[in-house]
Design an enzyme around this catalytic site. Structure first.
Site, PDB file in Angstrom:
ATOM      1  N   GLU A   1       0.869  -1.180   0.000  1.00 19.09           N
ATOM      2  CA  GLU A   1       0.000   0.000   0.000  1.00 19.09           C
ATOM      3  C   GLU A   1       0.905   1.229   0.000  1.00 19.09           C
ATOM      4  O   GLU A   1       1.382   1.673   1.028  1.00 19.09           O
ATOM      5  CB  GLU A   1      -0.902  -0.039   1.230  1.00 19.09           C
TER       6      GLU A   1
ATOM      7  N   ALA B   1     -10.001   7.584   2.677  1.00 20.76           N
ATOM      8  CA  ALA B   1      -8.895   8.105   1.873  1.00 20.76           C
ATOM      9  C   ALA B   1      -9.285   8.240   0.405  1.00 20.76           C
ATOM     10  O   ALA B   1      -8.529   7.880  -0.496  1.00 20.76           O
ATOM     11  CB  ALA B   1      -7.650   7.229   2.030  1.00 20.76           C
TER      12      ALA B   1
ATOM     13  N   ASP C   1      -7.993  -4.367   7.897  1.00 29.77           N
ATOM     14  CA  ASP C   1      -6.977  -3.316   7.887  1.00 29.77           C
ATOM     15  C   ASP C   1      -6.388  -3.178   9.294  1.00 29.77           C
ATOM     16  O   ASP C   1      -6.028  -2.088   9.731  1.00 29.77           O
ATOM     17  CB  ASP C   1      -7.569  -1.994   7.404  1.00 29.77           C
TER      18      ASP C   1
END
Length: 515
Positions: free
Chosen positions: A145, A255, A401
């Site tokens: 990421e 995001a 996550d």
């Protein structure tokens, strides 16, 4: 409960099996314990003329494929993004997470690393090759990421480490190393992985960042799953990214731009038509002109922090941007620059979609991407979760996550964190001690499944699909993982009808059971 076996065959009976369409059927399941695979019961009986010696009565509970977590940053005290110079220490940390996480029903995971110093990528990604420690979850590969992210949507990623891909895929190779980006078969064969090993590579990047759009197609050709994330790209750009090979969206709603009715951006992909007109699939010359306009517009934005709540979780936004994103403003500025002197551009308020007679319409087929979503009640409101699932149920993938402090046994209260700081845990929320600063979430994937049923009103079978079959399809591993198909790995989780984990099986062997 079980008789002594002599033929390595196990029959699970008195159980409900989740189907790939979200249904549940009452049916037995046969597996081969020695080979660790699911069997076609009828074919096995016909060929071998024998029945399983081991019969396991599951008491009417659910026998599901094991859960797959495609985005997890660490757990049980270990952070996948931290390498302290010793390979064995790092592998011990991987093994610890793989051994402990099975109690949450996870039998496969994709360790995720956030934006790093350039020098660390080749080492970390080589250590994250597919690996199956004994009696533990499968480590499928890696999820990188960053570092090709949009600065204003960086979350907790270090701004000093975020870069463009000036030379497209060549830049990807210079950062991640050519060996880690080799063709899928070559990548798997280059290590000491066993024959038939499932291997996964995922890259999250922002398609509007210089050079990224050009890299998507090549990455996809090499078997790498490209995921759109930490981005504020317009609808045209993300549509082009998907047509170039992007398969997924990283932590939906987080995001990325808020949903805007004139430019729905990344979130809007969930509502995209399966048929695109040539005009709707076009995107502007890219990247230099728009990037210049974008940089100018971003620098003029007021960057503000919430006076009460700050965020450390990498998925949260650090910089607030309005629904009408700077990317959209930059695109309009670029369009305006192309007009002859003295001409004006129509206001978006008065812009209309050109009506094209259906008889003359040339359409382009379009497959909507999958999307990961964190169902902890913190990263996304339950209404948003239901909205996404209603729009695109076949693409929904539940993710955690989760950070290194993930541990279902961690009690509420104050705990040591890092750099001398401490945090306060309250349920699935984490706060920096003495503040209202959110430090992320520690939700487990089995809890995401239970939350998902509550938030969306779907059945437990439909929720299971989002933690098993959908992620497997996204990663093109559905013949081995995430299903109960004959020949698939016997990675299984026994659940009650509320979604609580009762036992977990990896490759045909029980590795955890509730006491």
């Amino acid at each position: 409960m079980a008789a002594t076996t002599s033929n390595d065959l196990i029959c699970f009976t008195n159980c409900f099996l989740p189907q790939e369409d979200g249904g549940l059927i009452e049916k037995d399941l046969w597996i081969d314990e020695r080979r660790g695979v699911i069997l076609d019961a009828q074919r096995t009986f016909f060929l071998r003329k024998e029945r399983p010696n081991t019969i396991i009565d599951l008491g009417g509970n659910i026998l599901s494929p094991g859960f797959i977590d495609t985005q997890i940053n660490g757990g049980f005290g270990f952070d996948f993004s931290v390498y302290e110079g010793d390979d064995q220490t790092y592998r011990d940390g991987l093994k610890l997470v793989a051994e402990r996480i099975v109690e949450t029903g996870v039998t496969s995971l994709v360790p995720t690393i956030i934006t790093q110093e350039k020098a660390f990528y080749p080492k970390l990604l080589s250590l994250l090759r597919p690996w199956s420690p004994p009696r533990a979850a499968h480590l499928l590969g890696w999820h990188a990421e960053g570092p090709f992210l949009q600065m204003s949507k960086r979350g907790a990623h270090s701004p000093a480490l975020i870069i463009p891909a000036a030379e497209g895929f060549k830049t990807f190779e210079s950062i991640y190393s050519p060996e880690n980006l080799a063709e899928a078969e070559d990548w798997l064969m280059s290590g000491d992985t066993l024959h038939n090993t499932v291997g996964v590579r995922i890259i999250t990047a922002a398609p509007e960042v210089e050079g990224v759009m050009e890299a998507i197609n090549e990455a996809s050709k090499r078997g790498i799953c490209f995921s759109i994330g930490h981005s504020m790209a317009t609808t045209d750009i993300v549509t082009a990214a998907v047509r170039n090979g992007a398969r997924c969206i990283t932590h939906l709603f987080n995001a990325m731009p808020q949903l805007h009715h004139r430019d729905p951006s990344i979130i809007g992909l969930l509502g995209a038509s399966p048929y695109l007109s040539p005009s709707s699939s076009a995107f502007l010359p890219f990247p230099s002109a728009i990037i210049s306009a974008l940089n100018a517009s971003v620098s003029s934005l007021p960057i503000t922090k919430d006076p009460l709540i700050d965020h450390i979780s990498e998925a949260f936004d650090e910089i607030k941007t309005p629904p009408q994103t700077p990317m959209l403003l930059a695109e309009r500025a670029y369009r305006k620059s192309l007009l002859p002197t003295g001409k004006s551009m129509a206001s978006p308020d008065s812009a209309a979609i050109t009506a094209i007679p259906l008889g003359n319409l040339t359409t382009i087929l379009f497959d909507r991407p999958f999307y990961g979503i964190i169902v902890d009640g913190i990263h996304s409101h339950p209404n948003s979760v239901r909205l996404a699932y209603s729009a695109h149920p076949d693409g929904c993938i539940l993710i955690t996550d989760a950070m290194k402090i993930l541990d279902p046994h961690l009690k509420d209260g104050i705990h040591d964190w890092r750099d001398g700081r401490r945090f306060y845990k309250e349920g699935d929320k984490l706060y920096v001690e003495g503040t209202t600063t959110l430090a992320g979430s520690v939700v487990t994937l089995d809890k995401c499944v239970r939350n998902f049923v509550r938030y969306t009103g779907c059945s437990i079978g439909q929720a299971i699909v989002c933690a098993t079959y959908n992620p497997a399809r996204c990663l093109n591993i559905e013949n081995k993982k995430g299903t109960l198909r004959a020949g698939a790995d016997a990675d299984l989780v026994v659940l009650d009808h509320q979604g609580n984990v009762l036992s977990t099986w990896v490759k045909g062997k029980m590795v955890w059971a509730r006491k």
